[in-house]
Structures are given as structure tokens and as C-alpha cells.
Design an enzyme around this catalytic site. Structure first.
Site, PDB file in Angstrom:
ATOM      1  N   TYR A   1     -42.424  23.991  -1.063  1.00  0.00           N
ATOM      2  CA  TYR A   1     -43.706  23.309  -0.847  1.00  0.00           C
ATOM      3  C   TYR A   1     -44.538  23.303  -2.136  1.00  0.00           C
ATOM      4  CZ  TYR A   1     -48.267  22.598   1.510  1.00  0.00           C
ATOM      5  OH  TYR A   1     -49.504  22.148   1.917  1.00  0.00           O
TER       6      TYR A   1
ATOM      7  N   LYS B   1     -45.786  20.097  -4.192  1.00  0.00           N
ATOM      8  CA  LYS B   1     -47.218  19.848  -4.350  1.00  0.00           C
ATOM      9  C   LYS B   1     -47.612  19.782  -5.824  1.00  0.00           C
ATOM     10  CE  LYS B   1     -48.808  19.397  -0.166  1.00  0.00           C
ATOM     11  NZ  LYS B   1     -49.081  18.024   0.294  1.00  0.00           N
TER      12      LYS B   1
HETATM   13  P1  NAI Z   1     -50.897  18.407  10.066  1.00  0.00           P
HETATM   14  O1  NAI Z   1     -49.581  18.992  10.419  1.00  0.00           O
HETATM   15  O2  NAI Z   1     -51.977  18.392  11.086  1.00  0.00           O
HETATM   16  O3  NAI Z   1     -50.740  16.893   9.546  1.00  0.00           O
HETATM   17  C1  NAI Z   1     -49.621  16.411   8.904  1.00  0.00           C
HETATM   18  C2  NAI Z   1     -49.250  15.100   9.557  1.00  0.00           C
HETATM   19  O4  NAI Z   1     -48.163  14.511   8.816  1.00  0.00           O
HETATM   20  C3  NAI Z   1     -48.755  15.272  10.992  1.00  0.00           C
HETATM   21  O5  NAI Z   1     -49.521  14.451  11.870  1.00  0.00           O
HETATM   22  C4  NAI Z   1     -47.289  14.870  10.952  1.00  0.00           C
HETATM   23  O6  NAI Z   1     -46.837  14.232  12.142  1.00  0.00           O
HETATM   24  C5  NAI Z   1     -47.283  13.917   9.761  1.00  0.00           C
HETATM   25  N1  NAI Z   1     -45.947  13.781   9.154  1.00  0.00           N
HETATM   26  C6  NAI Z   1     -45.060  14.774   8.891  1.00  0.00           C
HETATM   27  N2  NAI Z   1     -43.951  14.263   8.340  1.00  0.00           N
HETATM   28  C7  NAI Z   1     -44.140  12.911   8.241  1.00  0.00           C
HETATM   29  C8  NAI Z   1     -43.340  11.849   7.753  1.00  0.00           C
HETATM   30  N3  NAI Z   1     -42.110  12.072   7.257  1.00  0.00           N
HETATM   31  N4  NAI Z   1     -43.840  10.581   7.792  1.00  0.00           N
HETATM   32  C9  NAI Z   1     -45.076  10.342   8.306  1.00  0.00           C
HETATM   33  N5  NAI Z   1     -45.867  11.341   8.793  1.00  0.00           N
HETATM   34  C10 NAI Z   1     -45.405  12.600   8.764  1.00  0.00           C
HETATM   35  O7  NAI Z   1     -51.387  19.209   8.759  1.00  0.00           O
HETATM   36  P2  NAI Z   1     -52.653  19.012   7.779  1.00  0.00           P
HETATM   37  O8  NAI Z   1     -53.147  20.358   7.464  1.00  0.00           O
HETATM   38  O9  NAI Z   1     -53.579  17.983   8.274  1.00  0.00           O
HETATM   39  O10 NAI Z   1     -51.918  18.480   6.449  1.00  0.00           O
HETATM   40  C11 NAI Z   1     -52.223  17.266   5.789  1.00  0.00           C
HETATM   41  C12 NAI Z   1     -51.814  17.386   4.330  1.00  0.00           C
HETATM   42  O11 NAI Z   1     -52.642  18.341   3.669  1.00  0.00           O
HETATM   43  C13 NAI Z   1     -50.378  17.856   4.111  1.00  0.00           C
HETATM   44  O12 NAI Z   1     -49.815  17.172   3.017  1.00  0.00           O
HETATM   45  C14 NAI Z   1     -50.553  19.315   3.773  1.00  0.00           C
HETATM   46  O13 NAI Z   1     -49.463  19.813   3.026  1.00  0.00           O
HETATM   47  C15 NAI Z   1     -51.833  19.271   2.971  1.00  0.00           C
HETATM   48  N6  NAI Z   1     -52.522  20.534   2.847  1.00  0.00           N
HETATM   49  C16 NAI Z   1     -53.228  21.036   3.901  1.00  0.00           C
HETATM   50  C17 NAI Z   1     -53.934  22.205   3.736  1.00  0.00           C
HETATM   51  C18 NAI Z   1     -54.795  22.736   4.814  1.00  0.00           C
HETATM   52  O14 NAI Z   1     -55.534  23.712   4.550  1.00  0.00           O
HETATM   53  N7  NAI Z   1     -54.758  22.176   6.011  1.00  0.00           N
HETATM   54  C19 NAI Z   1     -53.862  22.988   2.506  1.00  0.00           C
HETATM   55  C20 NAI Z   1     -53.155  22.343   1.438  1.00  0.00           C
HETATM   56  C21 NAI Z   1     -52.507  21.162   1.635  1.00  0.00           C
END
Ligand code: NAI
Length: 305
Positions: free
Chosen positions: A174, A178
Site C-alpha cells: 500500500y 501510495k
Molecule cells: P472505503 O473503503 O470506504 O472507500 C474505498 C472505495 O473504493 C470503496 O467504496 C470501494 O468499493 C471502492 N473500490 C475498491 N476497489 C475499487 C476498484 N477496483 N474500482 C472502483 N472502486 C473500487 O475507504 P476510504 O477510507 O474512503 O478510502 C478512500 C481512499 O482514501 C483510498 O484510496 C484510501 O487508500 C485513501 N486513504 C484513506 C485514509 C483514511 O484515513 N480513510 C488514509 C489514507 C488514504
């Protein structure tokens, strides 16, 4: 604190938000739409580890957000393709062009986790995570790139993470993905400059189902809606930054940058002089923040000027 002179609105601009069916992406999509953007909400509806939900379950996440946007008077369409393949990326951009006729904004946000300590990391765990985060941003951005160049306008926001910028146990795949997004961000900022395409990255901190699996419940202040204002600004015509990284969570915004120390220069450099001058090599006084590779190379050339 200064109040806004004019509101940030998006008129008829078109945004693609990947992974927009939940968490941060949902919040970005709702707010962009509330401010007038027409939004393609992409989400294949996976679990945090990327396992795809079967059949109709896969479609509910994106559709629910589209319904919310519609109920609030906004305009949005759902898309369920994966970002993890070139065909998926092409289909996502084509769906936005079909629905709205243009693409102005891409928020590369889709993400999964496959955490494990490095000793247990397998090529499969590496590839799956690289495919969604790093290749995913590439797959979705590239088909839109020529569209943005032709219209002389584009805004791209990539979602990086402190896990890559700063390091975190158990997240080699990851973190590498990133940090790879930072390289992509910086090169696209250089390549997009003359066509008014601005490309930035955020490193968010927010309470979502993803963080709950790693950190457990986070405090109340850390809602996704306190990350979204930075995405909205970076997605807007007013955005004054490109090639930059912003750490954002709980209402705090800060810039993360890659700086270079003044360093130690010795035309007869040896391993011993490196050892004996390591403090000077590492001394952060007077560091600079190069905007691109050329500026960084000039520092090395000028060390002996
Ligand atoms: P989340 O799990 O709620 O949202 C991620 C979304 O991406 C999900 O709805 C999932 O269905 C969708 N997804 C996964 N694989 C996919 C694909 N191949 N094609 C299309 N959609 C896909 O998690 P969150 O926290 O909202 O994450 C959003 C972004 O922020 C991610 O890239 C995560 O790595 C990044 N991030 C989040 C942090 C946090 O504190 N929540 C910290 C650092 C980064």
C-alpha cells in the site's frame, strides 16, 4: 480567519470520482455535485480487501450516492467498472463522456487494503494493491488526458497516504502504491502545465470503514466531510497549486513536501568523508523544495559553482 469573497462553484463542469460509493469518495462526490458539478460516481462495490460484491450488491454503493445527489437536486450517474484494468479505466471515462460530453475533474480515490508484514508479502498481494491504487489512477487518468489537453483544462486529485509518505508497519504494498502516486502526480503536473491541467495529491485522515479495519473507531472530528473541502478546492479553476501534496484530516490542512538539504559537497568524495560529514548532509537548515527534476539537478551543479 478570512471569509470567502466568492463561493467555489462548478457550473457545468464534469467530475469523475472513483470509489465514490462510500467513505471519502462519497463525501467528495456529494459536495462536488452540491456545488454544481455533474458527477460520475464510480464504484464496483468491493469490501475493504477488494473482494468484489456479487451481482446487484456491487451496484448499490455507487447508485445510492447517485440517488442522494439526485434527491438534493444535483446531477450524477453511476458506474461500476473497476479502476484496476486499462479496459475499466477506458469504460469509466467513456461513461462520463457519454453522459455529460466532457471530463474536467478526476478524483482518483478508489482503494483497498491487503496489509501484511513484509516478510509475508506475496507477489499477488503486491499486484492487487498496485493495480487498484497506482495503476488504477493511471488507467482512469490516461483516457481523459487527451480530452483535458484538447480543452486546455483539467484538475486531477490523487489520493496518497501517510503510510507511503512516512511509512507504516505492514503496508509495504500500500505504501509503495501510495508513494507511486506522488511520482505520478509530480510528472503529470509537469506535463500538464502548458494545458492548464493541475495535478495534486492528498494524504487524508478520516474515519471510514477502511480506517476502522486498521485503527478501530477514530474520534468524532475525523469525518470524511473534513477532508472534502481540500479536494473541492484542488478540483476548482481557482486552484493555485500543482504537483503538491496536502495532508488533510479533522479540519487541518498542511502541505507535505519533498525538500533537499544544502548538503555537503566534496569533489574528492569518499565513503569516509560521507561518514565524517553525515551531520552536514542531513542538516535541515536552509533546505530547498525543488519544483521539478531540473531545479533539483541545478542544486547539484551549483554546489561547486
Ligand atoms: P472505503 O473503503 O470506504 O472507500 C474505498 C472505495 O473504493 C470503496 O467504496 C470501494 O468499493 C471502492 N473500490 C475498491 N476497489 C475499487 C476498484 N477496483 N474500482 C472502483 N472502486 C473500487 O475507504 P476510504 O477510507 O474512503 O478510502 C478512500 C481512499 O482514501 C483510498 O484510496 C484510501 O487508500 C485513501 N486513504 C484513506 C485514509 C483514511 O484515513 N480513510 C488514509 C489514507 C488514504
Amino acid at each position: 480567519m478570512t471569509g470567502p469573497a466568492t463561493e467555489i462553484g462548478f457550473d457545468t463542469k464534469v467530475a469523475i470520482v472513483t470509489g465514490g460509493g462510500g467513505g471519502l469518495g462519497r463525501s467528495h462526490a456529494l459536495e462536488l455535485a452540491r456545488r454544481g458539478a455533474r458527477v460520475l460516481v464510480n464504484d464496483l462495490g468491493s469490501s475493504v480487501d477488494g473482494a468484489e460484491a456479487g451481482g446487484g450488491a456491487a451496484h448499490t454503493a455507487a447508485q445510492r450516492v447517485v440517488d442522494e445527489i439526485g434527491a438534493a437536486g444535483g446531477e450524477a450517474v453511476a458506474n461500476y467498472d473497476t479502476v484496476a484494468t486499462a479496459a475499466g479505466g477506458r469504460a469509466i471515462v467513456a461513461a462520463a463522456l457519454d453522459a455529460f460530453g466532457r471530463v474536467d475533474i478526476i478524483v482518483n480515490n478508489a482503494g483497498i487494503l491487503r496489509d501484511t508484514s513484509f516478510k509475508n508479502l506475496t507477489p499477488e498481494l503486491l499486484d492487487t494493491v498496485l493495480d487498484v491504487h497506482l495503476r488504477g489512477a493511471f488507467h482512469v487518468t490516461q483516457p481523459a488526458w487527451q480530452v483535458m489537453r484538447d480543452q486546455g483544462y483539467g484538475r486531477i486529485v490523487n489520493t496518497s497516504s501517510g503510510a507511503g509518505l512516512f511509512g507504516n508497519f505492514g503496508q509495504a504494498n500500500y505504501g509503495a502504491a501510495k508513494m507511486g502516486l506522488v511520482g505520478l502526480t509530480r510528472v503529470l503536473a509537469v506535463e500538464g502545465a502548458r494545458d492548464n491541467i493541475k495535478v495534486n495529491a492528498i494524504a487524508p485522515i478520516a474515519r471510514t470503514r477502511m480506517t476502522e479495519t486498521v485503527l478501530g473507531p477514530l474520534p468524532g472530528r475525523l469525518g470524511p466531510e473534513l477532508v472534502t473541502p481540500v479536494v473541492v478546492y484542488l478540483a476548482h479553476a481557482d486552484c493555485a497549486a500543482t504537483g503538491e501534496i496536502f495532508s488533510v484530516g479533522g479540519g487541518r490542512v498542511a502541505r507535505v513536501f519533498i525538500g533537499v538539504t544544502k548538503g555537503y559537497a566534496d569533489p574528492a568524495l569518499t565513503a569516509e568523508s560521507v561518514r565524517d560529514n553525515l551531520d552536514r548532509v542531513r542538516d535541515e537548515d536552509g533546505y530547498v523544495v525543488p519544483a521539478n527534476l531540473t531545479e533539483e539537478m541545478m542544486l547539484a551543479f551549483n554546489a561547486f559553482a
